[in-house]
Design a protein around this motif. Sequence first.
Motif, PDB file in Angstrom:
ATOM      1  N   ASP B  31      -8.451  -6.846 -15.637  1.00  0.00           N
ATOM      2  CA  ASP B  31      -8.167  -5.461 -15.289  1.00  0.00           C
ATOM      3  C   ASP B  31      -7.015  -5.293 -14.318  1.00  0.00           C
ATOM      4  OD1 ASP B  31     -11.014  -5.027 -12.982  1.00  0.00           O
ATOM      5  OD2 ASP B  31      -9.379  -6.484 -13.052  1.00  0.00           O
ATOM      6  N   TYR B  32      -6.358  -6.389 -13.985  1.00  0.00           N
ATOM      7  CA  TYR B  32      -5.224  -6.283 -13.067  1.00  0.00           C
ATOM      8  C   TYR B  32      -4.237  -7.364 -13.455  1.00  0.00           C
ATOM      9  CZ  TYR B  32      -3.241  -4.740  -8.580  1.00  0.00           C
ATOM     10  OH  TYR B  32      -2.458  -4.181  -7.610  1.00  0.00           O
ATOM     11  N   LEU B  93      -6.249 -10.924 -13.531  1.00  0.00           N
ATOM     12  CA  LEU B  93      -7.368 -10.880 -12.599  1.00  0.00           C
ATOM     13  C   LEU B  93      -8.515 -10.084 -13.189  1.00  0.00           C
ATOM     14  CD1 LEU B  93      -8.034 -11.561  -9.578  1.00  0.00           C
ATOM     15  CD2 LEU B  93      -7.220  -9.275  -9.047  1.00  0.00           C
ATOM     16  N   GLY B  95     -12.116  -8.662 -11.504  1.00  0.00           N
ATOM     17  CA  GLY B  95     -13.026  -8.606 -10.368  1.00  0.00           C
ATOM     18  C   GLY B  95     -12.520  -9.428  -9.199  1.00  0.00           C
ATOM     19  N   THR B  97     -12.514 -12.765  -9.057  1.00  0.00           N
ATOM     20  CA  THR B  97     -12.212 -14.141  -9.446  1.00  0.00           C
ATOM     21  C   THR B  97     -10.785 -14.493  -9.068  1.00  0.00           C
ATOM     22  OG1 THR B  97     -11.520 -13.412 -11.635  1.00  0.00           O
ATOM     23  CG2 THR B  97     -13.827 -14.064 -11.367  1.00  0.00           C
ATOM     24  N   LEU B  99      -6.903 -15.624  -9.325  1.00  0.00           N
ATOM     25  CA  LEU B  99      -5.872 -15.332 -10.314  1.00  0.00           C
ATOM     26  C   LEU B  99      -5.773 -16.454 -11.344  1.00  0.00           C
ATOM     27  CD1 LEU B  99      -2.843 -14.000  -8.206  1.00  0.00           C
ATOM     28  CD2 LEU B  99      -4.304 -12.701  -9.743  1.00  0.00           C
ATOM     29  N   VAL B 100      -5.558 -16.040 -12.593  1.00  0.00           N
ATOM     30  CA  VAL B 100      -5.310 -16.990 -13.681  1.00  0.00           C
ATOM     31  C   VAL B 100      -3.845 -16.837 -14.078  1.00  0.00           C
ATOM     32  CG1 VAL B 100      -5.912 -17.682 -16.020  1.00  0.00           C
ATOM     33  CG2 VAL B 100      -7.682 -16.777 -14.488  1.00  0.00           C
TER      34      VAL B 100
END
Lengths: 116, 111
Positions: B31-32, B93, B95, B97, B99-100
């Motif tokens: 969501d980001y 991103l 929630g 968690t 960053l991927v």
Amino acid sequence: GAGVSQSPSNKVTEKGKDVELRCDPISGHTALYWYRQSLGQGLEFLIYFQGNSAPDKSGLPSDRFSAERTGGSVSTLTIQRTQQEDSAVYLCASSLGGDYRLGGYTFGSGTRLTVV
Amino acid sequence: DQQVKQNSPSLSVQEGRISILNCDYTNSMFDYFLWYKKYPAEGPTFLISISSIKDKNEDGRFTVFLNKSAKHLSLHIVPSQPGDSAVYFCAVLSGNTPLVFGKGTRLSVIA
């Protein structure tokens, strides 16, 4: 300090030796992250500390890797019995809180680890 | 399996022209979305971000576009400058968690 500090900036070690990499986060930042960037790869998540909570170790590639964060500040990433595939740039980041939206990540310049 | 894909490892653009960097993601729960820029021997630095409720965010020469139905993100730099030469990472991103990140695209802006 003003930014995230990592030491050493470069480390060459012999295969099979243990290494310790250090990260000093920004003062007041409760969240701390370790990533690594291997040649030709993106930033691979390793471990995440948030305040006094149990760390998220889901990214650690093997049990040779461990990390601790003392007093909610300085963190040390330890790699035991290093292998050549551990060669990478190890990056540390800190943020104000666990929710990125509170302030984003500030990265250090990294430690370049070379295992020969 | 890669959650974030940057399929172009490198891109060369003439100074003054537009640079377009692309990123695809697999999970609709993200969501980001962010872009980071990295110079050699330095850590990545934040460039621009967008939340899933928007489809465009602009900051000076940099614009990020989000196409949620296609799970696609792009970064436009116009006009491109030699100082923009760096590796650009897309990151996502969900929630709280971590960053991927994608594998990055090396942009070279030629004077």
